[in-house]
Design a protein around this motif. Structure first.
Motif, short mmCIF file in Angstrom:
data_model
loop_
_atom_site.label_atom_id
_atom_site.label_comp_id
_atom_site.label_asym_id
_atom_site.label_seq_id
_atom_site.Cartn_x
_atom_site.Cartn_y
_atom_site.Cartn_z
N PHE A 107 2.57 3.67 0.64
CA PHE A 107 3.36 2.50 0.24
C PHE A 107 2.53 1.25 0.53
O PHE A 107 1.48 1.33 1.17
CB PHE A 107 4.70 2.47 0.99
N GLY A 108 3.03 0.11 0.04
CA GLY A 108 2.25 -1.12 0.14
C GLY A 108 2.07 -1.63 1.56
O GLY A 108 2.85 -1.34 2.45
N LYS A 109 1.01 -2.39 1.75
CA LYS A 109 0.70 -2.88 3.09
C LYS A 109 1.04 -4.35 3.28
O LYS A 109 0.73 -4.94 4.29
CB LYS A 109 -0.78 -2.65 3.38
N THR A 110 1.63 -4.95 2.27
CA THR A 110 1.97 -6.36 2.39
C THR A 110 3.23 -6.51 3.23
O THR A 110 3.86 -5.52 3.58
CB THR A 110 2.24 -6.97 1.01
N ASN A 111 3.60 -7.76 3.52
CA ASN A 111 4.86 -7.93 4.24
C ASN A 111 6.01 -8.21 3.27
O ASN A 111 7.00 -8.83 3.62
CB ASN A 111 4.76 -8.98 5.34
N ASP A 120 8.25 -3.05 1.22
CA ASP A 120 7.25 -2.29 1.97
C ASP A 120 7.62 -2.22 3.46
O ASP A 120 7.53 -1.17 4.09
CB ASP A 120 5.87 -2.94 1.83
#
Ligand code: SF4
Ligand code: SF4
Ligand code: SF4
Ligand code: SF4
Ligand code: SF4
Ligand code: SF4
Lengths: 315, 351
Positions: free
Chosen positions: A233-237, A241
């Motif tokens: 899954f994405g690593k952004t905030n 995610d």
């Protein structure tokens, strides 16, 4: 308290001088009021650094995970329980660990103190006779200590370590508390509102992973968050995610969490992470009459399969 | 160099909302905002949201220029090839109001990082160049503030365009740069300060500076670190650190980032914060990691702040804001490490 502190020091000294352990992991005075810091002692004469008080808040079992030497560790009730889970899960070698169990005094929640002081800085704090004295620029206030006890401690039924090698001090009586009362309000809300609540809370998350790093049960060599092949899954905030991180982590600690509260205490954004896992703890209790970390032999419900397990979720 | 006239203005505290309201017409205004118990820098749409009675914000304001997640561009892969859509550019200039002197100094250090050398970081610089900084001097530094050891001061003007200085029911506004002067000219209703007020802040500034108790002897540390790469002390220094992102994420100068591609409806290339304390920091595609354990990663943090950065840019990469000291979950105190390096006395704390 002082007699516990002394007996911790004595036990540590004995273990070191008899060469039963190479290292003691305990607590020493921190650099800020109401703080202690993990302390590593390998010489008998240094045991005088060890302290024991309501601010010994780190769960030290985390420091046993990567150790090769024999270690003596100071443990409160919840710490000892998380060590037990890690021993059962073969992450800590029982033969290499000496648990110096101590009856827990209940931890002070610095965030509750901060909230009370509302922007005024705490410069000095003393705890005496169930009272806490807070001092700062232009104020000196006295409160009952119980106003500032961590929520995890308020609902704790295992202040005495259930598993230990040496016990220091005297056992305290265990309180008959309502373990799951604090999530009752949230449970009573309709799913949509609960979802909104979690969204609002977790939107504050900066994904610093302090909650994972302090958690004794998050010991995976490579957490799913850090895997890159594949990226789960994405690593952004971005909230979606962040949600995945927290939901999956909650699943991973379900049935294992000892409610030490370390995750909530560590979060710089004041997110109440216990709330997320507390419900799983309750389910374990209600369905399987299981509390994590009380035994080294009992197979945890999520770790075994029974043919007559209720499977009403399969429709 | 353009010479401008340094002017002193004054604004009543009750006029701050009006000021923000007016700035809002032309600028994106960011101020400290109190949410529950925490104070953050946020974009404000009305004057009443600003909360200036704070000591310092939880997160540093670096995220205005260097957000935790920043879309660099989006793209689509279709039959024609790759179609790139640039990230939107800044529509309006920015005003940051209520920046503490340590954080303003932090911006100057970030400027060095993002703008030196062959490649300039346009994403950072575009926002940075179009920003006016209205600082707020500190009347009540925290016990963990050690800005004076790091070349700053509670009434420091470095990195500010204007500086607000709190005297009871009003702020004195000191013009520091031409950009600041320009802004002042747009606010003709501001009254001139009286000499008595200026004298008052001068003595206040001296007193507050004297009251800072947290001192770190940082002189010579950079040089000492030169010979310390293989020192055994690193084994002990990092021991209690759990490798989270608290210290570096909250720090006003830490600026490590990672770049990755993410797909939603379109592909986007994003930049996100990274931290040298994470186990996958510098983990290479081959699986090799030159910083395999907490020891190497803590060494990186200390070295970068007090040796590599000073060597590359002439200044320590810490402004002494104390955020990492306040917020570390295990009370790892960077001041102790610097002090130990400086004095050669390693942690031995007796009761
Ligand atoms: S969240 Fe899950 S995968 Fe990550 S460390 Fe914790 S248990 Fe392991
Ligand atoms: S999830 Fe939180 S409360 Fe549970 S064991 Fe981990 S740190 Fe402790
Ligand atoms: S500690 Fe708090 S901010 Fe950090 S990752 Fe966990 S929930 Fe998010
Ligand atoms: S905040 Fe503390 S525990 Fe976390 S990485 Fe920094 S020093 Fe280590
Ligand atoms: S290293 Fe710590 S004290 Fe220094 S600037 Fe960063 S957060 Fe502030
Ligand atoms: S290497 Fe570490 S200390 Fe240096 S900027 Fe990156 S995160 Fe901060």
């Amino acid at each position: 308290m002082h007699n516990v502190e002394n007996s911790i020091r004595e036990a540590a000294k004995k273990l070191l001088s008899e060469k039963k352990v190479d290292l003691i992991v305990g607590y020493e005075r921190g650099t800020l009021p109401l703080r202690t810091t993990p302390c590593f002692v390998d010489k008998a004469e240094d045991v005088r650094k060890l302290v024991w008080n309501e601010n010994c808040d780190a769960n030290l079992s985390k420091y046993l995970l990567s150790r090769k030497e024999n270690v003596g560790v100071v443990a409160k009730g919840c710490d000892a329980r998380s060590i037990a889970v890690c021993i059962f899960e073969k992450q800590i070698d029982k033969e290499k660990v000496v648990i110096i169990g101590a009856p827990c005094l209940g931890l002070i929640d610095k965030k509750k103190v901060k909230a009370k002081l509302d922007g005024r800085e705490l410069l000095e704090a003393t705890i005496e006779d169930e009272q806490i004295r807070l001092k700062g620029e232009g104020f000196e206030l006295v409160f009952p200590k119980k106003d500032f006890i961590c929520n995890s401690c308020l609902t704790c039924r295992h202040r005495n370590p259930p598993i230990y090698d040496v016990f220091t001090g005297e056992k305290v009586s265990e309180a008959e508390v309502d373990e799951f009362g604090e999530i009752a309000d949230l449970e009573a809300k309709p799913a949509k509102e609960r979802w909104e609540h979690f969204k609002e809370e977790l939107d504050k998350c900066i994904r610093c992973y302090a909650c994972r790093e302090v958690c004794p049960l998050c010991y995976c060599k490579t957490c799913f968050v850090d895997q890159t092949m594949p990226i789960w899954f994405g690593k952004t905030n971005d909230l979606s995610d962040t949600m995945i991180y927290h939901l999956v982590r909650a699943f991973h600690v379900a049935g294992r969490c000892v409610d030490c509260g370390a995750c909530s205490r560590a979060c710089p954004m004041n997110i109440n992470l216990r709330e997320v896992v507390k419900k799983t703890e309750k389910i374990m209790k209600e369905r399987y009459d299981y509390t994590a970390g009380l035994s080294l032999e009992k197979i945890p419900p999520l770790g075994e399969f029974k043919i007559d397990d209720s499977q009403e979720f399969i429709k | 160099m353009v010479v401008f006239q340094m002017v002193w203005k004054v604004i009543g505290k009750n006029k701050i909302p009006t000021l923000i309201q007016e700035l809002n017409k032309e600028y994106e205004v960011f101020t400290p905002v109190k949410k529950e118990n925490l104070v953050f820098f946020e974009r404000v749409s009305s004057g009443n949201e600003a909360f200036l009675d704070f000591q310092n914000t939880k997160k540093s304001p670096k995220e205005v220029f260097f957000p935790q997640t920043e879309i660099l561009f989006t793209y689509e892969i279709n039959k024609q090839g790759v179609e790139i859509e640039k990230a939107p550019v800044l529509k309006r200039d920015i005003v940051l109001l209520g920046i503490r002197p340590c954080d303003a100094k932090g911006f100057l250090l970030l400027d060095k990082f993002f703008s030196s050398g062959e490649y300039k970081d346009l994403y950072y610089l575009e926002k940075r160049r179009n920003t006016t900084i209205i600082g707020l001097a500190c009347n009540r530094p925290l016990s963990t503030c050690f800005c004076t050891s790091m070349g700053g001061a509670p009434f420091g003007k470095e990195g500010m365009d204007l500086l607000l200085q709190d005297i009871n029911d009003k702020y004195l506004i000191e013009t520091v740069t031409e950009r600041g002067e320009k802004l002042i000219k747009k606010l003709p209703w501001l009254k001139d300060a009286e000499n008595g007020d200026i004298d008052k802040v001068r003595s206040l500034s001296r007193n507050v500076e004297k009251a800072i108790k947290s001192k770190v002897s940082v002189e010579g540390v950079s040089k000492k670190l030169d010979g310390m790469f293989d020192n055994k002390q690193w084994d002990l220094i990092h021991e209690k650190c759990l490798g989270c992102g608290v210290c570096t994420y909250l720090c006003p100068t830490c600026c490590c980032f990672d770049i990755l591609d993410e797909a939603t409806t379109k592909w986007k290339r994003v930049r996100i914060w990274d931290s040298c304390q994470f186990s996958c920091f510098t983990l290479q595609g081959s699986g090799y990691n030159p910083r395999p354990s907490g020891k190497e990663r803590m060494r990186q943090r200390i070295m970068h702040k007090f040796n590599y950065f000073p060597k590359n840019y002439g200044e320590n990469f810490c402004v002494g804001c104390g955020r990492c000291v306040q917020e570390c979950p295990v009370n790892f105190d960077i001041r102790e490490v610097v002090e130990a390096i400086s004095t050669d006395i390693w942690r031995e704390k007796d009761e």
